[in-house]
Structure formats: structure tokens, C-alpha cells
Design a protein around this motif. Sequence first.
Motif, PDB file in Angstrom:
ATOM      1  N   ARG A  69       5.892  -0.832  -1.039  1.00 24.06           N
ATOM      2  CA  ARG A  69       6.886  -1.680  -1.700  1.00 24.06           C
ATOM      3  C   ARG A  69       7.108  -1.260  -3.136  1.00 24.06           C
ATOM      4  O   ARG A  69       6.157  -0.924  -3.848  1.00 24.06           O
ATOM      5  CB  ARG A  69       6.427  -3.135  -1.682  1.00 24.06           C
ATOM      6  CG  ARG A  69       6.474  -3.740  -0.320  1.00 24.06           C
ATOM      7  CD  ARG A  69       5.839  -5.101  -0.288  1.00 24.06           C
ATOM      8  NE  ARG A  69       5.712  -5.511   1.097  1.00 24.06           N
ATOM      9  CZ  ARG A  69       6.683  -6.100   1.787  1.00 24.06           C
ATOM     10  NH1 ARG A  69       7.830  -6.365   1.196  1.00 24.06           N
ATOM     11  NH2 ARG A  69       6.512  -6.413   3.046  1.00 24.06           N
ATOM     12  N   GLN A 106      -9.462  -0.449   5.674  1.00 26.06           N
ATOM     13  CA  GLN A 106      -8.076  -0.879   5.535  1.00 26.06           C
ATOM     14  C   GLN A 106      -7.397  -1.000   6.891  1.00 26.06           C
ATOM     15  O   GLN A 106      -6.544  -1.849   7.094  1.00 26.06           O
ATOM     16  CB  GLN A 106      -7.306   0.131   4.693  1.00 26.06           C
ATOM     17  CG  GLN A 106      -7.506  -0.061   3.226  1.00 26.06           C
ATOM     18  CD  GLN A 106      -6.364   0.569   2.450  1.00 26.06           C
ATOM     19  OE1 GLN A 106      -5.219   0.545   2.861  1.00 26.06           O
ATOM     20  NE2 GLN A 106      -6.701   1.170   1.318  1.00 26.06           N
ATOM     21  N   PRO A 141      -0.555   0.209  12.553  1.00 28.49           N
ATOM     22  CA  PRO A 141      -1.419   0.896  11.576  1.00 28.49           C
ATOM     23  C   PRO A 141      -2.897   0.582  11.778  1.00 28.49           C
ATOM     24  O   PRO A 141      -3.504  -0.104  10.966  1.00 28.49           O
ATOM     25  CB  PRO A 141      -0.909   0.366  10.236  1.00 28.49           C
ATOM     26  CG  PRO A 141      -0.311  -0.961  10.548  1.00 28.49           C
ATOM     27  CD  PRO A 141       0.194  -0.905  11.961  1.00 28.49           C
ATOM     28  N   LEU A 196       9.430  -7.122   7.455  1.00 28.29           N
ATOM     29  CA  LEU A 196       9.235  -6.674   6.073  1.00 28.29           C
ATOM     30  C   LEU A 196       9.737  -7.695   5.074  1.00 28.29           C
ATOM     31  O   LEU A 196       9.509  -7.562   3.884  1.00 28.29           O
ATOM     32  CB  LEU A 196       9.952  -5.350   5.876  1.00 28.29           C
ATOM     33  CG  LEU A 196       9.354  -4.269   6.764  1.00 28.29           C
ATOM     34  CD1 LEU A 196      10.339  -3.159   7.007  1.00 28.29           C
ATOM     35  CD2 LEU A 196       8.088  -3.736   6.115  1.00 28.29           C
ATOM     36  N   ALA A 247       1.518   1.600   6.806  1.00 27.20           N
ATOM     37  CA  ALA A 247       2.438   0.552   7.229  1.00 27.20           C
ATOM     38  C   ALA A 247       3.620   0.398   6.278  1.00 27.20           C
ATOM     39  O   ALA A 247       4.746   0.712   6.647  1.00 27.20           O
ATOM     40  CB  ALA A 247       1.692  -0.766   7.380  1.00 27.20           C
ATOM     41  N   VAL A 248       3.376  -0.038   5.091  1.00 28.21           N
ATOM     42  CA  VAL A 248       4.474  -0.390   4.178  1.00 28.21           C
ATOM     43  C   VAL A 248       4.184   0.051   2.747  1.00 28.21           C
ATOM     44  O   VAL A 248       3.058  -0.085   2.277  1.00 28.21           O
ATOM     45  CB  VAL A 248       4.676  -1.931   4.134  1.00 28.21           C
ATOM     46  CG1 VAL A 248       5.965  -2.269   3.412  1.00 28.21           C
ATOM     47  CG2 VAL A 248       4.668  -2.533   5.509  1.00 28.21           C
ATOM     48  N   GLN A 278       0.415  -0.626   1.763  1.00 25.57           N
ATOM     49  CA  GLN A 278      -0.519  -0.977   2.819  1.00 25.57           C
ATOM     50  C   GLN A 278      -0.604   0.235   3.726  1.00 25.57           C
ATOM     51  O   GLN A 278       0.403   0.661   4.301  1.00 25.57           O
ATOM     52  CB  GLN A 278       0.026  -2.169   3.572  1.00 25.57           C
ATOM     53  CG  GLN A 278      -1.047  -2.929   4.281  1.00 25.57           C
ATOM     54  CD  GLN A 278      -0.421  -4.027   5.111  1.00 25.57           C
ATOM     55  OE1 GLN A 278       0.733  -4.398   4.906  1.00 25.57           O
ATOM     56  NE2 GLN A 278      -1.168  -4.514   6.062  1.00 25.57           N
ATOM     57  N   VAL A 324      11.749  -0.859   0.102  1.00 27.50           N
ATOM     58  CA  VAL A 324      10.592  -0.900   0.994  1.00 27.50           C
ATOM     59  C   VAL A 324      10.610   0.335   1.885  1.00 27.50           C
ATOM     60  O   VAL A 324      11.646   0.681   2.444  1.00 27.50           O
ATOM     61  CB  VAL A 324      10.625  -2.167   1.887  1.00 27.50           C
ATOM     62  CG1 VAL A 324       9.481  -2.154   2.870  1.00 27.50           C
ATOM     63  CG2 VAL A 324      10.593  -3.426   1.034  1.00 27.50           C
ATOM     64  N   VAL A 331       4.834  -1.307  -6.325  1.00 26.81           N
ATOM     65  CA  VAL A 331       4.271  -2.657  -6.220  1.00 26.81           C
ATOM     66  C   VAL A 331       3.002  -2.649  -5.369  1.00 26.81           C
ATOM     67  O   VAL A 331       1.945  -3.076  -5.813  1.00 26.81           O
ATOM     68  CB  VAL A 331       5.294  -3.652  -5.623  1.00 26.81           C
ATOM     69  CG1 VAL A 331       4.646  -5.016  -5.429  1.00 26.81           C
ATOM     70  CG2 VAL A 331       6.503  -3.767  -6.521  1.00 26.81           C
ATOM     71  N   ALA A 332       3.110  -2.168  -4.140  1.00 26.87           N
ATOM     72  CA  ALA A 332       1.933  -2.208  -3.264  1.00 26.87           C
ATOM     73  C   ALA A 332       2.097  -1.228  -2.111  1.00 26.87           C
ATOM     74  O   ALA A 332       3.212  -0.908  -1.706  1.00 26.87           O
ATOM     75  CB  ALA A 332       1.734  -3.613  -2.704  1.00 26.87           C
ATOM     76  N   ALA A 339       9.185   1.450   5.298  1.00 29.43           N
ATOM     77  CA  ALA A 339       8.469   1.002   6.489  1.00 29.43           C
ATOM     78  C   ALA A 339       8.094   2.256   7.267  1.00 29.43           C
ATOM     79  O   ALA A 339       8.954   2.944   7.797  1.00 29.43           O
ATOM     80  CB  ALA A 339       9.344   0.090   7.328  1.00 29.43           C
TER      81      ALA A 339
END
Lengths: 531, 307, 334
Positions: free
Chosen positions: A221, C94, C285, C171, A218-219, A215, A239, A212-213, A241
Motif C-alpha cells: 500500500r 508472516q 500468501p 483491498l 499479498a499487498v 504484507q 495498492v 504505507v505497508a 495486489a
Amino acid sequence: MKFKTSFAAALLAATMMSGAASAKTFVYCSEASPEGFDPGLYTGGNTFDAAAHTVYNRLLEFKKGTTETEPGLAESYEVSDDGLQYTFKLRPGVKFQTTEFFTPTRELNADDVIFSYERMWKADNPWNKYVEGASWEYFAGMGFPDLLASIEKVDDMTVKFTLKRKEAPFLANVAMPFASILSKEYADKLQADGKMNQMNQMPLGTGPFAFVAYQQDAVIRYKANPDYWGGKQKIDDLVFAITTDASVRYQKLKAGECHLMPYPNAADVEAMKADPNLKIAEQEGLNVAYLAFNTTQPPFDKVEVRKALSMAINKQAIVDGVFQGFATPAKNPIPPTMWSYNDAVEDDKYDPEAAKAALEAAGVKDLSMKIWAMPVARPYMLNARRAAELMQSDLDKIGVKAEIVSYEWAEYLDKSRAKDRDGAVILGWTGDNGDPDNFLDTLLGCDAVGGNNRAMWCDKEFDDLVTKAKEASDQAERTKLYEEAQVVFKKQAPWVTIDHSLSIVPMRKNVEGFVQSPLGDFAFDGVDIVE
Amino acid sequence: MAGTSAPSTEFTGSVSVDPSRRARFAEFWYYFSENRGAVIGFWFFVFLVLVAIFAPLIAPHAPNAQYRDAVLVPPFWQEGGRVSYLLGTDPVGRDILSRLIYGTRYSLFIGVIVTTIALVGGIFIGVIAGYFRGWVDIVIMRLMDIILAFPSLLLALVLVAVLGPGLTNAMIAIALVFQPHFVRLTRAAVMSEKSRDYVVGAKVAGAGHLRLMFRTILPNCMAPLIVQATLSFSNAILDAAALGFLGMGAQPPTPEWGTMLAEAREFILRAWWVVTLPGLAILITVLAINLMGDGLRDALDPKLKRS
Amino acid sequence: MFRFLLGRIAVLIPTFIGVSIIAFSFIRMLPGDPVALLSGERVMSAERHAEISHQLGFDRPIVIQYLDYLWGVLRGDFGTSISTKSPVLDQFFQLFPATLELSLCAIIFAVVIGIPAGVFAAIKRGSFFDQLTMGTALIGFSMPIFWWGLLLIILFSGVLQWTPVSGRISLMYFFPNVTGFMLIDSLISGEPGAFKSAVSHLILPTIVLGTIPLAVIARQTRSAMLEVLSEDYVRTARAKGLSTLRVVGVHALRNAMIPVITTIGLQVGVMLAGAILTETIFSWPGIGKWMVDSVFRRDYPVIQGGLLIIAGLIMLVNLIVDLLYGLVNPRIRH
């Protein structure tokens, strides 16, 4: 039938989505960012967890919790009698994921398989250099460029690999993350749009979870893939993390911010076990840590000296001090979970007195040596400096002066390969594909001297055994040869085998269905959260 | 009593050249001792110096001796603590108190070396820049600007990565990063002193460049440099510890505080003492030096003195 | 003013070129071979090594490499990360908002607490409040912040469980990245609770990163105030019977702020250095953590590009501070 179940799964997914409260989100506190999302380009476990085990599948897969292969995208395969041709029959009706950024129009076929391999193999393939500095490390590392003669499309659903020589571990290699199968249709679209980079940023495959995505740092998904050929997953969202610090990961797990984490601090494990909200899965890792002598340099060219030093080192103290007990002292160069592990081999017992006497008998006095300690933590050796300090004080007891040296990691790897290296090196290995060849020949074969064979140890008897085992296709025969090789190894003691670490996975109590992989992968298909 | 003589030897070489040094020192000590914090800081610093010098006598154990039967023993007041290890032991059974005591040596050593290199180098370069002006000055100041354009810790981190991790290299990197402050201060002071009557007088009397630069002008610019030096001293300890914490400073088993902290970080939740105590030692030491620095500034800086 | 600006920029250009040379040559001096690191414990053949070195351009003369690099930088190309194979500038953009958000919060935290504390300490000079504030400020100033961060995590996240451990937002929330600032994005998203979550994630890192600036600002404000308060016009105003509040608020504070603003500007570099440690501890981050990770990964292009971008940024901020200072205090211009 297949269609029906996937339709039902899709329907179920749709109903689940409508009520946000009932959507199950599984959070994995991963240890580091993925390098990218094309598993062929990288070697890091984080990348494989984030791309290969979520988005993609392979022709063959490792059966959960084992190093044995089972059918994946290939429903079945045949090996020719000369052992050079492997014909894979693809699973029909496998759909690629439908995502916001791409809608596939066709199902998996032979073109996808050929594309996936050729992008790594053929320098003239437009995808061979699609990102700056692209290099296909594992593909090269497992010897594929020299091994493959051809890959042919027999028909839409059949692919034939022809090898240049017999190679028993080939099937295991095909199941490795780097050999993931990508979508050629997606690749063509990206190429036409001039956005080839996107392949490494927004992956699309046939796997249980759709991207999905991401970042950065960081994350990540994912959503469960409703069309997955193995059925839709029980969790709806996955997810990652990214949490680099182990203490912080533990804190997050405790606070319920994530469901599962890798690589806890050994020091925290006891407290985790006591926590009623957590549970712990344990498994012996497919790894070994060792102290490799330079067997070409006196006095370490003498077996008696190596044996004596081996007896002087208290492995249990290292297991306790470095791993807080979460490891087992090693006696063989391959881990106990691996087939052909020879349990009959007897370890050199820790005995400083005997070691001292043996050293004297070998005519060695006032020995001083260097111990190389790795600057980084690896699953097989969490703190090489601490281990080196422990060895130093053990050796001191038998009158051997040891000096600890270390270099920056790349330099360490490089310098420790030098044939005239001074000193014994702490290092280790984590298995790639569960084949003993991947340890015994890769780390101790004559060909590997000046490379991965840090002991510079070339023993004819040993080398013949492992070479024979590599070419034999009968498992029982291979097992016997490898067992014999381990006996020779122990007799010659080119390494002090240190430990096999336990891989410990703490998770919330309500997590079900997670199966630990001996290869150290973290895959979340089949995982569920129960209330 | 001993206290009054200690700082006099410390500062005579720099502050006082003229015959009224006794009077000046008395004045200095008067203002310094008015600041209670500074006096506390000073005595604590003296205590640290003594601890560092007599470490082998005070420490109950050798800093690197491993007691395998006493791994992660808590401090004595906690359950399971032992009196023989007052502040507990670390993961390989080394006595924390002894390591902290020996660590004092490293921290003070880092402070002294870094400050000395930065100070001596900075003064030398700064005097040259301020005295000669012209293109020498321009080149020097641009170089200093370049160094100052990087965040100091980042620059030190990369420098250490280049030179290779270790205490010596960490000290060199930190000293280099601190240098420009001394250069700037010295240069500004030299420039403002240069046109004063006594300098012009000396010049007329036929004093050479070197004499003018280092014997005539420099001693009169010392006050801000001393203040900056104490600041560098404490910052050097902090930065070296930070580098140690990032794994780029002193290497284990050196009992440097930042490195001890980094090595024990995995035990943060299980054995608070291995993480908390080295950090506390850093804080207290730095605090003492900063207290002393404040007192020095009050005593040396004429502008703030009488406000 | 324009002349002043031109003069400043004329000084910046050679400095920036110097910075680029330093950033570039550092990287070439680093021990350890980034190409070999790609394969880890596994060995890479000599041919492959040469091929990859060639691909990455490591086999060309160093001067050519530098000029190439500089030319790239001028066109906005800072190279490509070896480990992730994505452009350095993309990564920077970013990650930078996270660092900027944290730094701004830390500065605001430092200013909002530091200035009033400094002002009151100056007014009540010698009082218990003054001593307490200045004592605390000195402790803050002496704080090894990596240790401070660990302590706060143990206490507030571990024992008390008041704040989340790390990250930028829970999250649970997933919304588009519009500005890159979590506080703003969470408000835009309109998801209930998102903003609160973003705030709670920011608290500890803000405190840790803001501690040293807070101490510096409080001390600086106090001494600036003391100086202003002792000046004649303030004494006169006081003698005329104006209330302390009015004297301080109207006359003294405004004049005392000039050196304080400079101090705040100077904290930018301190912030970025602090961000290295803070971000490492809180898994934040941002670019601080990015740089540390890259140093350990030997990711040459990233270290080099990152150093250059960060130095450029600091130079820019210093220029702005200079200009502001010039505006506030016209005497400086000449």
C-alpha cells in the motif's frame, strides 16, 4: 510558487481524506512480489515497479513513454568537453516524504546523491553490506565500478561525476531504477537506531507515492505524497495486489477488483478487447528473442548453413502459436522502437524449398542439431518449448533432425555460455536503458564471447562499428554506425532473430493517464480514475 | 469370461500359494463382485489398459503431429468444431483425443512403475526390519520416519528439483515418498506372523532366513499390501499429474495429462476443452482404480468382509 | 504418561536431526547456481561470483556449513533468503497464519460435513443416501485438486461471479495485522463488511483444500460407525428399545470417534501437501506457495529452512495426536 502549489495539494489531500468515499484508490494487480524495497539490490522488474517508480526518483528520468532522458532530481547537467565529467545541478526545494515511520527535517541535497551511489560503490561504506548477502547487481552489471573515478560534492546542490573513460550511455544509466536517490538523513537515523534492515523494508524517498505497508506476497500500500515536487497525484491511494497467475489477474480485472494488470495471457487478449469495461494499451516491447547458433562449431561456422536454417524457420507460426499474434517477427537484433533501427535491412524469407537447396549447395547432408529451449517464460519468449517444437517441425521439412534440450534456468544460462556448446540456443534480451549499445555490443560484441554472446560470434567489422559507436557522442553519427552494424549482422546471421513481443496492458475503461513504458516499467504517477 | 481369468493371473502369484487357491480365488471374486462399483471400476480399468496398449490403432492422429491450420479447434459438438478432431485441438494444433489416448499409457505406466518400485523396495526393507528387529529395525524405521515427516508432495517436489524435472525423476521421487507406507505395513505384518505356529514350525524344520522371510511369512501378509498398492497406484497418478502441473513432472511435448493441463492453463478462459479434458481423464482414471481398490479391500480384509 | 512422552521425544530427536541433514544435503545437490541466478540473463564476472559465494558461505567445507547451520537453527536462525535477503523465520511467521487459517477452515469444513455424512451413511447402510454419499466421497478422494480449483474458479468466480477470484480480503479494507488470521483481524477492526469479505475469499480455497480430507473423514466415520454399530453393546441397547438417535449419539458415536480423530490428525500432512497446490492456484500468501516459489527461484536457504520448519511442525502435530490418543485410549500407553 512551488510552495504554493504543494500547499494547495496538501490542502486538497486533507479535504479528500476527510471524506473516505471520495478517496480514490487505484489497484494494480502486480505479477510477483518485490524482492525488497531497495532498488539497488535487485534486478527484478517487480521490485523496480514497487520501489523505484513509486517511492523514489533519480537524477534523470526517462520521459514517459520513451527511452529519452529528462531532468528528474537534477534540474540540469553539463558534460565536460572531454566527455569525462558530468556535473548535475539539483532541483531546489525537493522534499522527502513524511510518513508514520519518519519525518524528514531537510530537503534533498548533494549528500543524498553521494550516499546513494557510494552505498553501492564503496565497500567500506557501512551501507554496502547492510543486508546479508547484499550485492549491487545492476550497478556492477552496467560497469559502474570500473567506470566511476569519483563523485564529488561541488556545493550543496551540485554533484560532479568523473568517469575513467568516455561512455555515451552513461546518462541513460543514471535514469535506471537502480540509481534511485535515497535519503541520507533517513539512513543516518536507521543506522543510529541499529535498524538498517528497515531501509529495505520501509523505503522513504522523494517520489510521487509514499510507502504505507507491505504484507508479504499479498499487498503493498502507498499513499500519494502530498509534498511531491511534481505535484500531488490525482489518486489518493495506490495498492499493489500481488497476483501471480495471469488468468486470475484477468478475473480480478474483470470483476473490478483491480484497475490495471501486467502480462495477460495472450490467449485472453481477444476476450479482453471485447469486454466493454476494459481497454487495452499496446506497445512494442524493447526486446528481442533469438536462436543463437554456435558459430564456432561446424557446420554452423558456415554463413550459408546459418542462412539456410534461418530461411527454414517460420517465424510467423511462432508469433501465432506462442504469442497468439501479439508479437512481430524480428529481422534485426534491436527492436523497431529503438533509435537507429535499420528498417532497410531485408529479412530472410521463409522458404523451405530454397532453404533445402541452400543447405545442399553448402554440402551439408543429414544434419542433426540440438535446439535449447528455455525453461521459463520471459516477455520476449512466453513459451520457448512450444517455439522449439514449432522449429523442430519446420526443420524436419528440410530434412534437419532437431532434438529439443532444456535445463534448469540458472544451469541453462550457465551452460549456454560455454564456448564449445553443442546446439542453438533460444534466448532473448530486454533493454535496460534504451541504448542500442545495450543490445548490439552487450549481446554480439567480441568481449561478450563466453558471456552474453551466445553465438560465440566475433566479427571484426561488426565489433569495430559498435565500439566506435559507444565512444562517439554525436547521436547522428552513432545512429549511422549502428545502422551499418545491423547490415553486417544480417549478412552473417549468427542468430535467427525470432520476435519482438508486444507488451499489452489491459485496464479498466475508467483508467486515464497511464503511459506504457518501452522499458517494461509500470509507473502510476499521472494516473487517474474517472467516473 | 475373459474377465474372470484376468484377475486370476494378476493375483495368483501373490495371494495363493497353498493348494486351495481355486477356492480362495472363488471366494475373493465372490466378495469382490458383490461390490458393484468395484466391478465397474475393474472393467473401466481393463478398458484403459486396452486403450493404452492399442493407442496407435485407436488414436486418429499422432500425439505430437501439429496441424497448423487447426489451432484451438473446439470439440466437434461445438460451433466451429470438426469431426476429424473429436475433442478439439490444442494451441499448436495437436489432436486432444489422440493425446489423451496416448496419455493413458503414461498414467498407467507411472502407476505401475511407482507402485512396483515402492512395493518391492518397501517389502524388502519391511521384511528385513520386521524379521531381524534390533538396531537394523531401529535404523530403518527412523529413516522411514524422516521421510514421513515431510509432506509427500513437498518432498517429491524438492526431490525432482534436485534430480532435474522429468517423468523418470518424478516417478523415482514419488516411489521414494510412498515407500515408508509399504515398509511399515510389511514390518507390522511380519512381526505379527513371525510368532505364529507355522513359522515356528518351518524354523524348527531348518528353513533358512531367506526362505522364512520371503517364502513362508511374506505370502501371508499380502492382503494389506495389495490394498495399499492400489491406493499407491492412484495416488501416483495424482501426484505425477500434480508435479506435471507445477512444471516439474513429464516435460512437453509428452502427452502426460498433468503436463497437458499445465501447458494449456493459459487458455483456461478461452478454450475450456484444453484444460478440462485432461483433468477429467485424470479424475476418471483415478476414480476407477479407487473403486477397484475399495472392492479389493472388502474382498481381502477379513475384518470388514462380514460386517 | 510422562514416561510415554519422554519416550516419544527421544525418538523425535534423531528423526529431527535426520530431517535437518536431508534438508541440508538436498539443497547442496540441487543443480543450478543460486549465485549466478542473481544476475539473470546478464553475466556476472568470476571475481564477483567468488565474492558473493564467499559472502553466502558456499565456499566452506560442507560439514562446517552444516554444523554452522544446525547451530543457527538451534538459536532460531534459519538463514536468510537469497532473493529477498530477509530472514527465513521472519518470512515463515508472516506467511504461516494464512496457511493455518486456511487449513483450519478446511479441516472444520471437512469435519462438519464429513462426520454427519458418514454417520448417516452408516445408519442408513445400503440406502440411496449411503450410496450417493460414498460415491461422492470416492470422487472427492480421487480428485486432482489443482484441476478442481481451476474449475471452481471458472464457475463461481468467472461465470457466476459469486466469489472473489483470489487473495484473502478485498483491498478496500486495510487494518492492522493483529493475529494474522484474517477472520479475526477483520472482526477486531470493526470495519463494516470486512468480515464478510474475508469469509467470501475463504470459501473456494477451503472447499478445494477440504475436499480430500472431507472424503477421507466421511469414509472413515462410516466404517468406524459400522463397526461400532455391529458390536454387542449397541445391539443390546437397540434391543432394549432405545431410539436410534440416542444409541448413535450417546454410545456409538463416541467410540467411533477414536479412529476418526487419528485420521484427522493424519490429515495435517495431507493438508500441507494440498496447501502447495491450493495456494498456488488461489494466490494465497501462505507457506505452500512460498515453498513452490522458492524451489523455482532456487532460494536455497528458504527451501532448506522451510522443509525443516514444516517437517518439525508435522512431527509436533503427530506427537500431540499420539498424546491425545494415549489420553483417550489408555491401552496404547503400554
